[in-house]
Write a protein that holds these residues in place. Structure first.
Motif, PDB file in Angstrom:
ATOM      1  N   ARG A 236      53.951  22.550  42.228  1.00 57.87           N
ATOM      2  CA  ARG A 236      54.689  22.155  40.902  1.00 57.87           C
ATOM      3  C   ARG A 236      54.293  23.242  39.821  1.00 57.87           C
TER       4      ARG A 236
ATOM      5  N   HIS B 162      65.578  22.765  34.282  1.00 58.23           N
ATOM      6  CA  HIS B 162      65.098  23.960  35.253  1.00 58.23           C
ATOM      7  C   HIS B 162      64.068  23.504  35.998  1.00 58.23           C
TER       8      HIS B 162
ATOM      9  N   ARG C 195      56.641  31.467  41.672  1.00 60.33           N
ATOM     10  CA  ARG C 195      57.117  30.184  41.229  1.00 60.33           C
ATOM     11  C   ARG C 195      57.538  30.525  39.608  1.00 60.33           C
TER      12      ARG C 195
ATOM     13  N   ARG D 201      64.695  20.785  38.281  1.00 61.42           N
ATOM     14  CA  ARG D 201      65.421  21.040  39.563  1.00 61.42           C
ATOM     15  C   ARG D 201      64.228  21.700  40.640  1.00 61.42           C
ATOM     16  N   TRP D 202      63.478  22.535  39.917  1.00 59.26           N
ATOM     17  CA  TRP D 202      62.260  23.098  40.611  1.00 59.26           C
ATOM     18  C   TRP D 202      61.391  22.052  41.348  1.00 59.26           C
ATOM     19  N   GLN D 203      60.924  20.931  40.746  1.00 55.62           N
ATOM     20  CA  GLN D 203      60.212  20.020  41.067  1.00 55.62           C
ATOM     21  C   GLN D 203      60.985  19.315  42.248  1.00 55.62           C
ATOM     22  N   ALA D 204      62.229  19.234  42.129  1.00 51.61           N
ATOM     23  CA  ALA D 204      62.965  18.381  43.130  1.00 51.61           C
ATOM     24  C   ALA D 204      63.077  19.367  44.476  1.00 51.61           C
ATOM     25  N   ASP D 205      63.106  20.595  44.473  1.00 50.39           N
ATOM     26  CA  ASP D 205      63.167  21.419  45.475  1.00 50.39           C
ATOM     27  C   ASP D 205      61.933  21.898  46.214  1.00 50.39           C
ATOM     28  N   HIS D 206      60.749  21.571  45.365  1.00 49.57           N
ATOM     29  CA  HIS D 206      59.631  22.054  45.598  1.00 49.57           C
ATOM     30  C   HIS D 206      58.442  20.909  45.346  1.00 49.57           C
ATOM     31  N   PRO D 207      58.663  19.842  45.805  1.00 46.69           N
ATOM     32  CA  PRO D 207      57.607  18.854  45.475  1.00 46.69           C
ATOM     33  C   PRO D 207      56.166  18.990  45.737  1.00 46.69           C
TER      34      PRO D 207
ATOM     35  N   THR E  82      65.952  31.548  35.999  1.00 45.28           N
ATOM     36  CA  THR E  82      66.947  30.576  35.793  1.00 45.28           C
ATOM     37  C   THR E  82      67.184  30.907  34.134  1.00 45.28           C
TER      38      THR E  82
ATOM     39  N   SER F 285      60.630  32.632  39.558  1.00 43.79           N
ATOM     40  CA  SER F 285      61.860  31.763  39.735  1.00 43.79           C
ATOM     41  C   SER F 285      62.320  31.277  38.517  1.00 43.79           C
TER      42      SER F 285
END
Length: 432
Positions: free
Chosen positions: A125, A113, A32, A116-122, A39, A35
């Motif tokens: 966190r 960034h 995590r 976007r991560w939180q949106a893709d990996h709800p 970015t 990633s």
């Protein structure tokens, strides 16, 4: 985003330093952080680093390493945790906290960034420490540092700082800590700490319990990492003043530390050994100067109050033993009142047994936050170890008593970073 807005944003994230209940495997995920760093164009690749894990002494070893490097003319970064008063204590460039504006600017740029991560990996966190690590490494890149000294947050193998590709890894003494998360034995904890060892990267190992040493040696061998052991390959004088450290190819004589406690000799020797591995030990005169001037706030730090007050974040039985010796040396002949509080996962019974003989009186105070140990448990543990134990309703109330104490007395505030940080502020002091 202003600095205050940036701190509110970070404080709104999940903070495992304050949370009493989480799954280690779920909460700590290196991929995590990798990633997020990707970015940001992997800021940690812009500087060399010294990476430090362990239970005891890693903060002191980090401070010594950074001070020695800086005194050699190297532009440094220092990343430590936790802080006592201000977030920016954790991120320093050439010995100074980064500016509020730089902290806020980097946080502002990272925010998209994170979103976007939180949106893709709800369900996965990013945490407070994940972001603080990213902010620190980006601050180092922008400040064009040469070498960063980086202290692990918790464990090592899955810690956010373990994205580093260091010049040398360092493992300080290992003891039982965070057993709910890192494992119930010294061997299990050592395996997590040894997770910072990288393929063919040299590792410096402080003196260890045999069971921890065996694990570290096995991991280092498996990674083909050359190992240097303090106490075997690197030796130092444990008595006398001043004293000497004998490195692989040279000796540094005339050392006298400003920081108190015999354990700091171990820490200083470990720092010198780490820098020796990367060819960065300064000349003898510089080493002596750094030794005589360097302090780490909140580690046997004696404030010039009347009566004197020592602050120390000892929160394991082993670190409490070092503190007890420091109290004997510093406050001989004085009536010592000890103010104590700790988190719920600490071995309060063991700490109380070690510190009780050097305390004339003990004052238990509540600690804020969900990880705080209950007053009842602390009081029961201390009452079994000491006959003069009382409670204060607040840290402020305990500090007020200090101000009214007689000249033959001394005070020690210890047990947690939260308590020491609060006491420091109430007494009108702040970490540099």
């Amino acid at each position: 985003m202003t600095f205050s807005e940036a701190t509110r944003y970070l404080n709104a994230l999940i903070d495992y330093e304050k949370s009493p209940d989480f799954s280690y495997a779920t909460a700590f995920k290196l991929d995590r952080v990798q990633s997020l760093m990707a970015t940001m164009r992997e800021p940690f690749r812009s500087f060399d680093s010294v990476h430090i894990a362990g239970t005891k002494g890693k903060g002191s070893v980090a401070i010594y390493c950074e001070a020695l490097l800086r005194a050699s003319g190297i532009r440094t970064g220092l990343f430590t945790s936790p802080h006592l008063v201000d977030f920016r204590e954790r991120i320093r460039v050439n010995g100074a906290r980064i500016s509020e504006s730089l902290f806020a600017d980097i946080t502002t740029e990272i925010q998209p960034h994170v979103a976007r991560w939180q949106a893709d990996h709800p369900d996965d966190r990013l945490s407070f420490f994940d972001l603080l690590t990213a902010i620190g490494f980006e601050a180092f890149r922008r400040s064009e540092i040469e070498i960063a000294v980086v202290e692990v947050g918790m464990g090592g193998r899955l810690d956010a700082t373990n994205v580093l590709l260091p010049k040398v890894s360092v493992i300080t003494p290992i003891a039982l800590e965070h057993t709910r998360f890192l494992g119930p034995t010294v061997e299990a904890i050592a395996a997590e700490k040894a997770g910072i060892i990288k393929e063919q990267v040299p590792v410096v190992v402080a003196e260890q319990k045999p069971e921890a040493a065996a694990v570290i040696a096995r991991v280092a061998a498996g990674k083909h990492a050359p190992s240097t052991w303090v106490g075997r390959d690197i030796t130092f004088d444990e008595t006398g003043e001043p004293w000497a450290v004998r490195l692989k190819a040279r000796s540094v004589d005339g050392v006298a530390l400003k920081m108190q406690g015999v354990h700091q000799r171990h820490n200083f020797a470990t720092a010198l050994a780490a820098l020796d591995e990367i060819g960065c030990v300064p000349g003898e005169a510089v080493v002596r100067k750094v030794a005589s001037e360097t302090i780490l706030p909140g580690r046997m730090q004696v404030l010039p109050t009347r009566p004197p007050c020592m602050l120390d974040v000892a929160h394991t039985p082993e670190s409490a033993a070092c503190l007890a010796e420091g109290i004997r040396q510093t406050f001989a002949g004085k009536q010592v009142t000890l103010v104590f509080s700790c988190a719920s996962d600490k071995q309060v019974e063991g700490i109380a047994q070690v510190l009780a003989p050097v305390a004339g009186n003990v004052v238990i105070v509540p600690m804020s936050g969900p990880r705080a140990m209950s007053m009842e448990r602390m009081y029961d543990a201390w009452s079994r170890a000491h006959t003069r134990v009382e409670r204060a309703e607040t840290i402020s109330a305990a500090v007020d008593r200090l101000k009214d104490a007689g000249s033959d007395s001394a005070w020690v505030v210890c047990g947690s970073f939260v308590l020491v940080g609060a006491a420091m502020q109430l007494l009108g002091y702040s970490p540099p």
